[in-house]
Design a protein around this motif. Sequence first.
Motif, PDB file in Angstrom:
ATOM      1  N   THR A  98     -16.942 -31.687 -25.061  1.00 21.33           N
ATOM      2  CA  THR A  98     -17.419 -31.008 -23.858  1.00 21.33           C
ATOM      3  C   THR A  98     -16.284 -30.523 -22.963  1.00 21.33           C
ATOM      4  O   THR A  98     -16.356 -29.445 -22.392  1.00 21.33           O
ATOM      5  N   VAL A 118     -20.418 -24.818 -31.117  1.00 17.74           N
ATOM      6  CA  VAL A 118     -20.528 -25.650 -29.912  1.00 17.74           C
ATOM      7  C   VAL A 118     -20.362 -27.122 -30.280  1.00 17.74           C
ATOM      8  O   VAL A 118     -19.713 -27.900 -29.565  1.00 17.74           O
ATOM      9  N   TYR A 158     -14.508 -22.503 -28.033  1.00 19.36           N
ATOM     10  CA  TYR A 158     -15.503 -21.631 -28.651  1.00 19.36           C
ATOM     11  C   TYR A 158     -15.257 -20.174 -28.251  1.00 19.36           C
ATOM     12  O   TYR A 158     -15.253 -19.267 -29.101  1.00 19.36           O
ATOM     13  N   ARG A 198     -20.514 -24.414 -16.466  1.00 24.65           N
ATOM     14  CA  ARG A 198     -21.070 -23.296 -17.236  1.00 24.65           C
ATOM     15  C   ARG A 198     -21.871 -22.360 -16.323  1.00 24.65           C
ATOM     16  O   ARG A 198     -21.828 -21.144 -16.477  1.00 24.65           O
ATOM     17  N   THR A 246     -20.469 -16.678 -25.426  1.00 23.24           N
ATOM     18  CA  THR A 246     -20.098 -18.043 -25.812  1.00 23.24           C
ATOM     19  C   THR A 246     -20.450 -19.056 -24.718  1.00 23.24           C
ATOM     20  O   THR A 246     -20.889 -20.162 -25.022  1.00 23.24           O
ATOM     21  N   THR A 247     -20.280 -18.666 -23.458  1.00 29.31           N
ATOM     22  CA  THR A 247     -20.645 -19.582 -22.365  1.00 29.31           C
ATOM     23  C   THR A 247     -22.154 -19.792 -22.336  1.00 29.31           C
ATOM     24  O   THR A 247     -22.631 -20.911 -22.115  1.00 29.31           O
ATOM     25  N   ARG A 279     -14.919 -27.392 -24.676  1.00 27.46           N
ATOM     26  CA  ARG A 279     -15.874 -26.669 -25.534  1.00 27.46           C
ATOM     27  C   ARG A 279     -15.917 -25.179 -25.225  1.00 27.46           C
ATOM     28  O   ARG A 279     -15.860 -24.335 -26.123  1.00 27.46           O
ATOM     29  N   ASN A 280     -16.044 -24.853 -23.960  1.00 24.06           N
ATOM     30  CA  ASN A 280     -16.208 -23.448 -23.595  1.00 24.06           C
ATOM     31  C   ASN A 280     -14.976 -22.623 -23.950  1.00 24.06           C
ATOM     32  O   ASN A 280     -15.078 -21.512 -24.470  1.00 24.06           O
ATOM     33  N   ASP A 296     -15.168 -24.560 -18.348  1.00 24.77           N
ATOM     34  CA  ASP A 296     -14.731 -25.945 -18.566  1.00 24.77           C
ATOM     35  C   ASP A 296     -14.237 -26.608 -17.281  1.00 24.77           C
ATOM     36  O   ASP A 296     -14.322 -27.827 -17.137  1.00 24.77           O
ATOM     37  N   GLU A 315     -26.132 -27.316 -24.679  1.00 20.35           N
ATOM     38  CA  GLU A 315     -25.957 -28.540 -23.887  1.00 20.35           C
ATOM     39  C   GLU A 315     -27.236 -28.932 -23.151  1.00 20.35           C
ATOM     40  O   GLU A 315     -27.404 -30.084 -22.758  1.00 20.35           O
ATOM     41  N   SER A 358     -23.037 -22.253 -25.106  1.00 19.71           N
ATOM     42  CA  SER A 358     -22.669 -23.621 -24.691  1.00 19.71           C
ATOM     43  C   SER A 358     -23.703 -24.166 -23.702  1.00 19.71           C
ATOM     44  O   SER A 358     -24.145 -25.314 -23.800  1.00 19.71           O
TER      45      SER A 358
END
Length: 420
Positions: A354, A349, A361, A76, A127-128, A357-358, A72, A135, A131
């Motif tokens: 945004t 996500v 999540y 990412r 998770t990253t 988000r990372n 974030d 995205e 995302s």
Amino acid sequence: MKKHSKTLFAGMVGNVLEWYDFVVYGFLAVIIGELFFPSDDPMLSLLKSLGVFAVGFVMRPVGAILFGHIGDRYGRKKALTISIVMMAVSTTAIGLLPTYAQIGILAPTLLVILKLFQGLSVGGEYTTSVSFIVEHAPEGKRGLFGSVGILGAVVGILLGSASGAVITKVLPEDQLYAWGWRVLFFTGILLGLIGYYVRKNIDETPKFIELEYEELIDKQPVFDVFRKAFKEFLKTFSLSTFQAVGFYTIFVYIANHLTVFVKMPKSTALTINTISMVVLAVLIPFFGWLSDKIGRKPIILFSTGFTVLASYPLFRFISSGSVENALIGQIIFAVVVAGFMSILPTTLVEIFPTQIRNSGYSIGYNLPFAIFGGTAPLIATYLVKTTNNPGSPAFYLIAAAAVAFIAGLTLKETAKEPLK
């Protein structure tokens, strides 16, 4: 199309490596136990080896906080590049470790340290990567693209199982103990190099670039998850609990259940498990695509609702002693869970903005895996032993599904909405 293929591969490769290592370590737990934790009691060596494996789970939430923040705050792409290097180096290093017979207590100490680093990287990797993929996804295909993250995990498991099966058939036991076990960990070099190269040469996500351009980067994303999006965090935690319990009960525990309690040959139980995982792998992109057409919420409610109603009779059916019943029962479980697992990544996500988000999540997903996922096989085994009821593991699965069903009812449909 070429750009999208590169994006999907960049997001998927780390998950393949992560779950490949997960399966390989479990497959080699007995060998690792004897080489790094020698004891007159083989069971004690095995328990110590599995204890080291559990250490990785403890580090997942820490990795979620670390890589959530990096993703974030700095992008990412940067988070994914660091995580793949950390994972590849620690996986390969395990294969290079001297054993207890060579350097004494330092051997298990180094093994624990490397598993800590693996757990750290795993906490942010999956998770990253999701995302990142979502995205990048074109309009109307976020469900399909997001499902690729979990597909990478299933491919990694199948690759690990196949590698373990091949090397144990090809090598005699003395060579397996002498050097063969190391070969399986060296695959980390290849996957790591490929993953690093692809991720280093991929574009940052349009959403993060937009944040940078508008100077809206959140400097304290982890803190702001709990300050600005606590309801979203709770939904993420509740939904992820079912994925954690469901996956480890259905695809990790049931193979042991069939061997220990139903008295099936181990090879038969593993074959049933492999077939059900192939079904899972085939259905994941299908359900991801379907969710783009009919929405995320109907599939989540169907999967969790069906699990609540059907888990107990399915477990009894699987435990009947018939190989055909066990195979049919686990395939039904695979079909139902595939719907949930395929669209959960995209759903989670989509519920966070945004900026955070990372972090939201990553933390909301990894905490339930650390608490409920790794312990699911243990709890399932305990339930059968204390109740003498082969269907009792279903109770834990039902409880997790009920929590997720309630969380699913509170979800706003996001399939046709633009990303926040």
